[in-house]
Design a protein around this motif. Structure first.
Motif, PDB file in Angstrom:
ATOM      1  N   ARG A  39      31.724  38.067   9.989  1.00  0.00           N
ATOM      2  CA  ARG A  39      31.985  36.688   9.958  1.00  0.00           C
ATOM      3  C   ARG A  39      31.340  36.473   7.807  1.00  0.00           C
ATOM      4  NH1 ARG A  39      29.550  31.323  12.258  1.00  0.00           N
ATOM      5  NH2 ARG A  39      30.714  30.716  10.665  1.00  0.00           N
ATOM      6  N   LEU A  40      30.544  37.342   7.301  1.00  0.00           N
ATOM      7  CA  LEU A  40      30.057  37.369   6.587  1.00  0.00           C
ATOM      8  C   LEU A  40      30.997  38.123   5.704  1.00  0.00           C
ATOM      9  CD1 LEU A  40      27.746  37.246   4.056  1.00  0.00           C
ATOM     10  CD2 LEU A  40      26.232  39.261   5.477  1.00  0.00           C
ATOM     11  N   GLU A  98      34.262  38.921   6.062  1.00  0.00           N
ATOM     12  CA  GLU A  98      35.472  38.585   5.790  1.00  0.00           C
ATOM     13  C   GLU A  98      34.721  37.188   4.365  1.00  0.00           C
ATOM     14  OE1 GLU A  98      36.600  36.364   9.642  1.00  0.00           O
ATOM     15  OE2 GLU A  98      37.087  38.783  10.278  1.00  0.00           O
ATOM     16  N   THR A  99      33.953  36.119   4.459  1.00  0.00           N
ATOM     17  CA  THR A  99      33.718  35.533   3.583  1.00  0.00           C
ATOM     18  C   THR A  99      33.513  35.740   2.360  1.00  0.00           C
ATOM     19  OG1 THR A  99      32.687  34.671   5.299  1.00  0.00           O
ATOM     20  CG2 THR A  99      32.583  33.423   3.039  1.00  0.00           C
ATOM     21  N   GLU A 100      32.899  37.350   2.232  1.00  0.00           N
ATOM     22  CA  GLU A 100      32.736  37.877   0.848  1.00  0.00           C
ATOM     23  C   GLU A 100      33.806  38.136   0.305  1.00  0.00           C
ATOM     24  OE1 GLU A 100      29.156  40.598   1.964  1.00  0.00           O
ATOM     25  OE2 GLU A 100      27.724  39.368   1.512  1.00  0.00           O
ATOM     26  N   LYS A 101      34.677  38.853   1.234  1.00  0.00           N
ATOM     27  CA  LYS A 101      35.824  39.173   0.908  1.00  0.00           C
ATOM     28  C   LYS A 101      37.073  38.726   0.038  1.00  0.00           C
ATOM     29  CE  LYS A 101      40.382  41.082   2.463  1.00  0.00           C
ATOM     30  NZ  LYS A 101      41.133  42.719   3.519  1.00  0.00           N
ATOM     31  N   LYS A 102      37.061  36.931   0.687  1.00  0.00           N
ATOM     32  CA  LYS A 102      37.931  35.635   0.849  1.00  0.00           C
ATOM     33  C   LYS A 102      36.968  35.356  -0.789  1.00  0.00           C
ATOM     34  CE  LYS A 102      38.943  34.107   5.075  1.00  0.00           C
ATOM     35  NZ  LYS A 102      38.955  33.060   6.350  1.00  0.00           N
ATOM     36  N   ALA A 103      36.208  35.605  -0.682  1.00  0.00           N
ATOM     37  CA  ALA A 103      35.474  35.135  -2.102  1.00  0.00           C
ATOM     38  C   ALA A 103      35.522  35.851  -3.226  1.00  0.00           C
ATOM     39  CB  ALA A 103      33.843  34.538  -1.822  1.00  0.00           C
TER      40      ALA A 103
END
Length: 82
Positions: free
Chosen positions: A33-34, A36-41
């Motif tokens: 999840r981290l 994925e979140t870093e990629k989206k950010a």
């Protein structure tokens, strides 16, 4: 009596092993999840930078157009109509 202690110890060890396995799975899920979140950010940041660059370009173009219009209007003001 000794077998009861060993049985209890074995159950506690098994419970600990199960808990460790569960925590490892949760940890892996959190890492995913981290990531994925870093990629989206990162993608959002790239888009924000692109939008900022486009905004600056539009502002520059707008200022150039404004300057041209002001020059044209100044020429009209210089024309003697009378």
């Amino acid at each position: 009596m000794a077998t009861d202690v060993l049985k209890d110890l074995d159950e506690r060890i098994q419970a600990s092993v199960n808990k460790i396995q569960q925590l490892r799975r949760e940890n892996e899920q959190l890492h995913q999840r981290l990531a994925e979140t870093e990629k989206k950010a990162s993608e959002a940041n790239a888009k924000a930078q692109q939008f900022e660059q486009e905004r600056r370009q539009h502002e520059t173009e707008r200022n150039e157009i404004k300057s041209r219009i002001e020059k044209i209007l100044a020429r009209f003001d210089g024309i003697d109509l009378g």
